[in-house]
Design a protein around this motif. Sequence first.
Motif, PDB file in Angstrom:
ATOM      1  N   GLU A  65     -30.975  44.269   2.471  1.00 40.96           N
ATOM      2  CA  GLU A  65     -30.421  45.346   1.483  1.00 40.96           C
ATOM      3  C   GLU A  65     -30.167  44.740   0.337  1.00 40.96           C
ATOM      4  O   GLU A  65     -29.602  43.448   0.187  1.00 40.96           O
ATOM      5  N   THR A  67     -28.321  45.827  -3.599  1.00 41.16           N
ATOM      6  CA  THR A  67     -27.966  46.525  -4.585  1.00 41.16           C
ATOM      7  C   THR A  67     -28.119  46.358  -6.144  1.00 41.16           C
ATOM      8  O   THR A  67     -27.893  45.306  -6.269  1.00 41.16           O
ATOM      9  N   ASN A  71     -24.478  49.123  -9.062  1.00 40.45           N
ATOM     10  CA  ASN A  71     -23.672  49.436  -8.009  1.00 40.45           C
ATOM     11  C   ASN A  71     -23.654  50.802  -7.530  1.00 40.45           C
ATOM     12  O   ASN A  71     -22.814  50.819  -6.612  1.00 40.45           O
ATOM     13  N   THR A  72     -24.431  51.640  -7.665  1.00 40.17           N
ATOM     14  CA  THR A  72     -24.686  52.895  -7.168  1.00 40.17           C
ATOM     15  C   THR A  72     -25.817  53.080  -6.497  1.00 40.17           C
ATOM     16  O   THR A  72     -26.204  53.701  -5.302  1.00 40.17           O
ATOM     17  N   THR A  73     -26.926  52.036  -6.532  1.00 43.43           N
ATOM     18  CA  THR A  73     -28.321  52.387  -5.948  1.00 43.43           C
ATOM     19  C   THR A  73     -28.217  51.072  -4.772  1.00 43.43           C
ATOM     20  O   THR A  73     -28.516  49.881  -5.323  1.00 43.43           O
ATOM     21  N   THR A  74     -28.700  51.564  -3.842  1.00 44.06           N
ATOM     22  CA  THR A  74     -28.969  50.417  -2.652  1.00 44.06           C
ATOM     23  C   THR A  74     -30.549  50.565  -2.380  1.00 44.06           C
ATOM     24  O   THR A  74     -30.900  51.612  -1.980  1.00 44.06           O
ATOM     25  N   THR A  76     -33.022  49.195   0.675  1.00 43.13           N
ATOM     26  CA  THR A  76     -33.190  48.616   2.094  1.00 43.13           C
ATOM     27  C   THR A  76     -34.606  48.743   2.362  1.00 43.13           C
ATOM     28  O   THR A  76     -35.333  49.418   2.150  1.00 43.13           O
ATOM     29  N   LYS A  94     -31.181  54.438  -1.692  1.00 39.64           N
ATOM     30  CA  LYS A  94     -30.410  55.435  -1.470  1.00 39.64           C
ATOM     31  C   LYS A  94     -29.456  55.097  -3.184  1.00 39.64           C
ATOM     32  O   LYS A  94     -29.100  53.936  -3.577  1.00 39.64           O
TER      33      LYS A  94
END
Length: 108
Positions: A65, A67, A71-74, A76, A94
């Motif tokens: 994962e 980021t 800090n809002t989009t991850t 994976t 995400k």
Amino acid sequence: MNRKTPQKRRGVLTFEWILIFVLLTIGIVGGLAAVRDATILKFADSAEALAAVNAGYSVEEFKKEFTLPDNTTTVTVSAPAMSHESDTVTIEVKAGAAATTSKTTTFP
């Protein structure tokens, strides 16, 4: 008698030279044949070694994962155990808690 002796000597010397050249020619031909056979065997051994190389691979299952700096989009990235027969990779993005995008790719 003195005149015939030098001619006989020349004939004997000529025969000796012919014999030497014939023997050298036979030796050279035999030597070249041996070199040819050894070279063919060496190339055959190299070809067998090259054919025995295993081009297959395998990768154990992984999941990573990331980021992004906002800090809002991850992101994976995951893949099951893979081999040279079939490869499947899944990328999931995400953005926040609600939005999710997923992409699965299979390589033949």
